[in-house]
Design an enzyme around this catalytic site. Sequence first.
Site, PDB file in Angstrom:
ATOM      1  N   PHE A   1       3.824   4.748   5.031  1.00 41.44           N
ATOM      2  CA  PHE A   1       4.108   5.884   4.162  1.00 41.44           C
ATOM      3  C   PHE A   1       4.460   7.118   4.985  1.00 41.44           C
ATOM      4  O   PHE A   1       3.946   7.298   6.091  1.00 41.44           O
ATOM      5  CB  PHE A   1       2.866   6.229   3.318  1.00 41.44           C
ATOM      6  CG  PHE A   1       2.455   5.157   2.350  1.00 41.44           C
ATOM      7  CD1 PHE A   1       2.894   5.181   1.033  1.00 41.44           C
ATOM      8  CD2 PHE A   1       1.621   4.119   2.737  1.00 41.44           C
ATOM      9  CE1 PHE A   1       2.513   4.207   0.132  1.00 41.44           C
ATOM     10  CE2 PHE A   1       1.236   3.132   1.837  1.00 41.44           C
ATOM     11  CZ  PHE A   1       1.683   3.177   0.532  1.00 41.44           C
TER      12      PHE A   1
ATOM     13  N   THR B   1       2.261  -1.508   4.260  1.00 37.73           N
ATOM     14  CA  THR B   1       3.246  -0.508   3.873  1.00 37.73           C
ATOM     15  C   THR B   1       3.046   0.743   4.728  1.00 37.73           C
ATOM     16  O   THR B   1       1.921   1.177   4.947  1.00 37.73           O
ATOM     17  CB  THR B   1       3.142  -0.157   2.375  1.00 37.73           C
ATOM     18  OG1 THR B   1       3.390  -1.338   1.613  1.00 37.73           O
ATOM     19  CG2 THR B   1       4.173   0.887   1.968  1.00 37.73           C
TER      20      THR B   1
END
Lengths: 316, 316
Positions: free
Chosen positions: B203, B201
């Site tokens: 961010f 992921t």
Amino acid sequence: MPKKSKKKIHPVKCRFAAISPKAKLFNRVKVAFQGEIGAFSEEAVFKFFGSNSNIQTIPCQTFADVFKLVEEGNADFGILPIENSLEGTVGQNYELLLTSDVNIFGEEILRIRHCLIANKGVKIGAIKRVYSHPQALGQCREFLEKLKLEAIPVYDTAGGVRMLKEEKAEEAAAIASERAGKIYQMKILKKGIETNKQNFTRFFIISLFIPLLQKGRDKNLKKETKRAKDSKTSIVFSLKNIPGILFQSLEGFAKRKINLTKIESRPIMGKPWEYHFYLDFEGHQEDKKIREALEELKEKTLFIKILGSYPTAKWR
Amino acid sequence: MPKKSKKKIHPVKCRFAAISPKAKLFNRVKVAFQGEIGAFSEEAVFKFFGSNSNIQTIPCQTFADVFKLVEEGNADFGILPIENSLEGTVGQNYELLLTSDVNIFGEEILRIRHCLIANKGVKIGAIKRVYSHPQALGQCREFLEKLKLEAIPVYDTAGGVRMLKEEKAEEAAAIASERAGKIYQMKILKKGIETNKQNFTRFFIISLFIPLLQKGRDKNLKKETKRAKDSKTSIVFSLKNIPGILFQSLEGFAKRKINLTKIESRPIMGKPWEYHFYLDFEGHQEDKKIREALEELKEKTLFIKILGSYPTAKWR
């Protein structure tokens, strides 16, 4: 001797019949979707194919299962959510398209409208808990907070409705589509409870069935076919990591005035400097200028795959 | 008279101190994230800022709450998942960035590794049910099927661990990060149970705090600052729907050999033929060639917003 009963074959009256007369030969069309009966994906199936008794929908647990059913010929079509206006692209389905042999056969756009659904006889004031998929609960948060209702996550919007019915719950409701409420013969207490009304999902309809128009090289077949007036094509490709290469790769489209309708880069994980580019554009892969643009693009790509050409969905 | 105790001020030793000496003036840094204590977003906070006792994380129920805390000055920073390698772009956060006054201050990339977590003393063979966010349950489906475990959805991965502890459950486990297991002093039964290991992921770290380098027009301030060697810039813009306009808009970047690292079109819902384009590229908005490319782009856009320039995250 009694008259021999003549089994009536219902032709499938749907959008795909319009683009391929061959489709009329199908007696019963099986369409796989992810979710339970009553899911938004299933609603999109009927929006695309028309509400026809010849359409049989097959619920699947995962998107990979949808691909598998289509690839193995156990479903004629599959439907996949590909992007949502609030949540973004469904990356997983792009990954699956990349490695599968299926074709994009069509697209559909569905407005996502959430309803508060309960067992018959249950009044809105009696409700304390609300079941739904976390995404749907999140999209209706303002409504839930105003009524001070406890949100309880479940796997599937339509699955929440089914559970409610099975449990004959009197102090609980579910959030799902109006259609899910009707299928389970429940009461629709309130429609359109989502905070943001600009909530749309775009779906791809996939198949192994190559529309005749894509076999257009065969002159006899070509005569039979009628291509949709407005077509779109989806492709995926990768490029070397050279500054300006993406710009160069789009040149062939720009100079032929081909309108791009979607572009998205996705990093190839584990290869930090490499990307897959997903591109949608107006036109059909059999159109002369599209063929030329694709030939020009091929010279610049490490890899290219045409995912399909299909009639453009209308915002109905 | 006793010696007056001299309160020690701990300078925050983190990446952002390196790019702005001003940051050292912070005594305690508050960072808002969506989720419960132990969430992956919180882990990304510590990966970015360093594991420092001066970092105070603030759990929020929604992404909109993260923005609100930062905008109102109740948090110095916020962290937002912006894209995941399996799930795709978090569209909602892009929409929020579009309308908010916050700046992108930095980026971080986190490998998502799921663990099976249970109360101390619980053996893996005793487990019948597993709690987690539906996305995490889906990502570990093969593991759950092999062990014939029932998957039960909850709101939050870390929230599932907390619930398990509170209930002293003996036949249940949760799927969450190793860190969540440690925070709640639980037993990590198995690490890395996700099907696909290419699960990352990305961010964004947001703030209202404008890094000094972005105020670079002030010569005195400029002297103090040290810009990160590798910077990236994120922008969003919209174009008229003219064939080839996207191609033209990228020309200014291509001819200056500016490397694009992300491009994504998102339809503006309700306006079927208009798009927002999200673009990430290498370089800082204060660099001469970036300034020139942005000036050139402005001539072609209906709308443009610079979301921020920030040091490029390393794949660590």
